[in-house]
Design a protein around this motif. Structure first.
Motif, PDB file in Angstrom:
ATOM      1  N   GLN A   1       0.827  -1.208   0.000  1.00 57.19           N
ATOM      2  CA  GLN A   1       0.000   0.000   0.000  1.00 57.19           C
ATOM      3  C   GLN A   1       0.863   1.260   0.000  1.00 57.19           C
ATOM      4  O   GLN A   1       0.563   2.232  -0.692  1.00 57.19           O
ATOM      5  CB  GLN A   1      -0.936   0.016   1.210  1.00 57.19           C
ATOM      6  CG  GLN A   1      -1.732   1.291   1.396  1.00 57.19           C
ATOM      7  CD  GLN A   1      -2.715   1.554   0.264  1.00 57.19           C
ATOM      8  OE1 GLN A   1      -3.178   0.632  -0.383  1.00 57.19           O
ATOM      9  NE2 GLN A   1      -3.033   2.816   0.023  1.00 57.19           N
TER      10      GLN A   1
ATOM     11  N   THR B   1      -1.127   9.174   0.888  1.00 57.49           N
ATOM     12  CA  THR B   1      -2.273   9.444   0.035  1.00 57.49           C
ATOM     13  C   THR B   1      -3.118   8.191  -0.132  1.00 57.49           C
ATOM     14  O   THR B   1      -2.639   7.070   0.084  1.00 57.49           O
ATOM     15  CB  THR B   1      -1.824   9.926  -1.358  1.00 57.49           C
ATOM     16  OG1 THR B   1      -0.982   8.918  -1.959  1.00 57.49           O
ATOM     17  CG2 THR B   1      -1.054  11.228  -1.266  1.00 57.49           C
ATOM     18  N   VAL B   2      -4.359   8.387  -0.504  1.00 53.07           N
ATOM     19  CA  VAL B   2      -5.256   7.280  -0.826  1.00 53.07           C
ATOM     20  C   VAL B   2      -4.959   6.831  -2.249  1.00 53.07           C
ATOM     21  O   VAL B   2      -4.937   7.646  -3.173  1.00 53.07           O
ATOM     22  CB  VAL B   2      -6.728   7.715  -0.692  1.00 53.07           C
ATOM     23  CG1 VAL B   2      -7.658   6.594  -1.134  1.00 53.07           C
ATOM     24  CG2 VAL B   2      -7.025   8.136   0.745  1.00 53.07           C
TER      25      VAL B   2
ATOM     26  N   ASN C   1      -6.957   0.405   2.166  1.00 51.51           N
ATOM     27  CA  ASN C   1      -6.348   1.565   1.535  1.00 51.51           C
ATOM     28  C   ASN C   1      -5.748   2.402   2.661  1.00 51.51           C
ATOM     29  O   ASN C   1      -5.563   1.912   3.775  1.00 51.51           O
ATOM     30  CB  ASN C   1      -7.380   2.348   0.715  1.00 51.51           C
ATOM     31  CG  ASN C   1      -6.768   3.150  -0.417  1.00 51.51           C
ATOM     32  OD1 ASN C   1      -5.768   3.837  -0.246  1.00 51.51           O
ATOM     33  ND2 ASN C   1      -7.373   3.059  -1.592  1.00 51.51           N
ATOM     34  N   THR C   2      -5.502   3.665   2.392  1.00 48.53           N
ATOM     35  CA  THR C   2      -5.022   4.591   3.409  1.00 48.53           C
ATOM     36  C   THR C   2      -6.212   5.136   4.196  1.00 48.53           C
ATOM     37  O   THR C   2      -7.243   5.473   3.612  1.00 48.53           O
ATOM     38  CB  THR C   2      -4.234   5.735   2.750  1.00 48.53           C
ATOM     39  OG1 THR C   2      -3.134   5.171   2.031  1.00 48.53           O
ATOM     40  CG2 THR C   2      -3.704   6.714   3.786  1.00 48.53           C
TER      41      THR C   2
ATOM     42  N   PRO D   1     -12.530   4.067   2.124  1.00 51.44           N
ATOM     43  CA  PRO D   1     -12.286   4.258   0.690  1.00 51.44           C
ATOM     44  C   PRO D   1     -13.426   3.713  -0.146  1.00 51.44           C
ATOM     45  O   PRO D   1     -14.107   2.755   0.232  1.00 51.44           O
ATOM     46  CB  PRO D   1     -10.994   3.461   0.449  1.00 51.44           C
ATOM     47  CG  PRO D   1     -10.951   2.457   1.554  1.00 51.44           C
ATOM     48  CD  PRO D   1     -11.562   3.137   2.739  1.00 51.44           C
TER      49      PRO D   1
ATOM     50  N   ASN E   1     -11.687   1.848  -5.135  1.00 55.32           N
ATOM     51  CA  ASN E   1     -10.312   2.209  -4.772  1.00 55.32           C
ATOM     52  C   ASN E   1      -9.839   1.329  -3.621  1.00 55.32           C
ATOM     53  O   ASN E   1      -9.748   1.764  -2.468  1.00 55.32           O
ATOM     54  CB  ASN E   1     -10.222   3.689  -4.370  1.00 55.32           C
ATOM     55  CG  ASN E   1     -10.568   4.627  -5.497  1.00 55.32           C
ATOM     56  OD1 ASN E   1     -10.272   4.349  -6.656  1.00 55.32           O
ATOM     57  ND2 ASN E   1     -11.195   5.742  -5.172  1.00 55.32           N
TER      58      ASN E   1
END
Length: 490
Positions: free
Chosen positions: A193, A269-270, A293-294, A445, A449
């Motif tokens: 990630q 960042t995403v 994700n983030t 998210p 994504n």
């Protein structure tokens, strides 16, 4: 040591295996009770006496006379973020060696000094910091200060202890890969990630990096990253504040500042779009998977509401994910969802595992639950239940002196104030469906994504994996946690 088992990583490796409750999505026969008033549930953080030493060390001291114990939590900024590229695991190795001999004591003598008075002392490295925790009887406060000062300012870093510790750390990674890789999948996920970002650093090192770590590397890390200006030391217990402050100033006030600036890293960042990392474990009979994700930072203004979001989705036995994947379908022994916040937004992830032949069914179910939740949010009964659960779980985390000391150091480290604790119950109790829904949409998210990491038998799940996004493959026997094509850490 595979990786430090802090609250940021343990949720990805440990499954809920017990508990009884009605499935969370079931409609109640009558309205669910509202959460208890904040006044009845609130916890107040004790106000510490703050002392800043000339070298920049910050002391936070809280007298608590109920029991004859003193607990401390020392946080030093840096952690694995300061590991040079190719030297991953250096902070973790350094942290372990701090208590393997210091001052006039070798490793055995140091351990005997702690054990001989029934005390506890441990060290670990996290992504952003090194932590030393301890607890001593109040009558042994002089020994506590002596050992802590020796550990921080006069570690021996003996060659024989380094070799033993380094070999053990590497062998534990190998053993986990050969057996149950649950404790590693979070490391794979973060490396993928956050590829190219320091947050992708494997804190516990890799099979490739650990054998290269030398005593010179450890000495350089200690010189550059450990120092009085990096120290936040919280002490809670049965002591006289003025007397203990004087002892700590005498012991630690002369500790030099770290030779290098603390690590500064760019914002996370995403990631956009879907992508899949498939880690081939040919002998696997199960597929371990993480989807995410983030997420959020430790100081996110909506962090309390995000706790409610996490709880309903995958933070307890009756969560939506666990209800569907374990209770109703029997596809897994547990499913979790969690945020792992740091100074910058860290991981958001869903974690579970299932039989190889049921991989796509389990993942599809997890995605369906996730997408539905993100679209519709939670109803009044879910919100009331989550509030009661979160309010009930919070106070036991601040019962002991050690827990309070750790919290004080954590808040100082992230530049947060006591309202993080004092205002928690009010923030939970005043959350509404609308406010939770807004935070849910912002922090989770979008389904399009998502990053997927699978550990399993590639020959059996490769084609299935491709339906979730472009697939990058690596072997579990590879000596790193990121595929070869991943950008280097910057």
């Amino acid at each position: 040591m595979i990786a430090p088992l802090t609250w940021k990583t343990v949720l990805a490796a440990v499954l809920l295996s017990s508990g009884t409750a009605v499935a969370q999505g079931a409609a109640p026969s009558k309205p669910a009770p509202t959460a208890a008033p904040a006044a009845a549930q609130g916890v107040k953080l004790p106000k510490p006496t703050t002392v800043t030493l000339k070298n920049g060390a910050k002391l936070l001291l809280v007298e608590r006379k109920e029991v004859p114990l003193i607990a401390f939590s020392a946080w030093l900024r840096g952690g694995a973020l300061a590991d040079p590229s190719g030297k991953e695991g250096l902070a973790a190795l350094t942290a372990e060696l701090l208590q393997k001999g210091a001052g006039a004591r070798d490793a055995r003598q140091f351990a005997e000094a702690v054990d001989g008075v029934g005390a506890m002392l441990d060290t670990r490295a996290d992504l952003e910091n090194l932590v030393v925790n301890g607890q001593f009887m109040s009558r042994d406060s002089a020994l506590m200060v002596e050992l802590l000062a020796d550990l921080l300012t006069r570690p021996r870093f003996a060659q024989d202890e380094l070799e033993k510790t380094r070999e053990r750390m590497a062998s534990e990674i190998t053993a986990a890969k050969d057996g149950d890789p649950r404790g590693l999948i979070n490391t794979y996920f973060e490396a993928y990630q956050f590829a190219g970002h320091p947050y992708g650093t494997p804190v516990g090192g890799t099979e490739a990096s650990l054998p290269t770590l030398s005593r010179e590397d450890v000495l350089a890390y200690a010189k550059n990253q450990l120092g009085g200006d990096r120290l936040i030391l919280s002490v809670v217990g049965d002591f006289d504040t003025k007397a203990l402050a004087a002892k700590l100033e005498a012991a630690l006030g002369g500790w030099a500042k770290a030779a290098s600036p603390a690590p500064q890293v760019p914002a996370t960042t995403v990631s956009q779009g879907r992508r899949v990392l498939l880690v081939d474990k040919p002998d696997a009979t199960q597929t371990y998977f993480t989807i995410g994700n983030t997420g959020i930072a430790r100081n996110d203004p909506d962090r309390v509401t995000a706790n409610l979001v996490e709880t309903v989705l995958g933070g307890r036995f009756t969560s939506l994910l666990n209800t569907e994947l374990r209770v109703k379908s029997g596809l897994t022994y547990g499913a979790r969802a969690y945020f792992a916040p740091s100074a910058h937004p860290g991981t958001f992830a869903i974690f579970s595992f299932t039989q190889t032949e049921k991989t796509d069914k389990a993942i599809d179910m997890a995605l369906e639950v996730y997408s539905r939740y993100r679209k519709t949010g939670m109803d009044d009964a879910m919100l009331a239940s989550a509030k009661s659960y979160v309010l009930g779980q919070f106070p036991p985390r601040l019962e002991t002196g050690g827990q309070v000391a750790n919290k004080l150091s954590e808040l100082a480290f992230y530049n947060l104030d006591a309202n993080d604790v004092d205002g928690f119950a009010t923030a939970v109790s005043t959350a509404t469906r609308e406010s939770v829904g807004a935070v849910l949409q912002r922090t989770l998210p979008a389904p399009e994504n998502l990053t997927f990491v699978f550990i399993g038998k590639a020959s059996a799940i490769r084609e299935m994996a491709r339906k979730y996004g472009p697939v990058t493959e690596m072997k579990i026997s590879d000596k790193r946690f990121a595929p070869a094509a991943a950008p280097a850490k910057r």
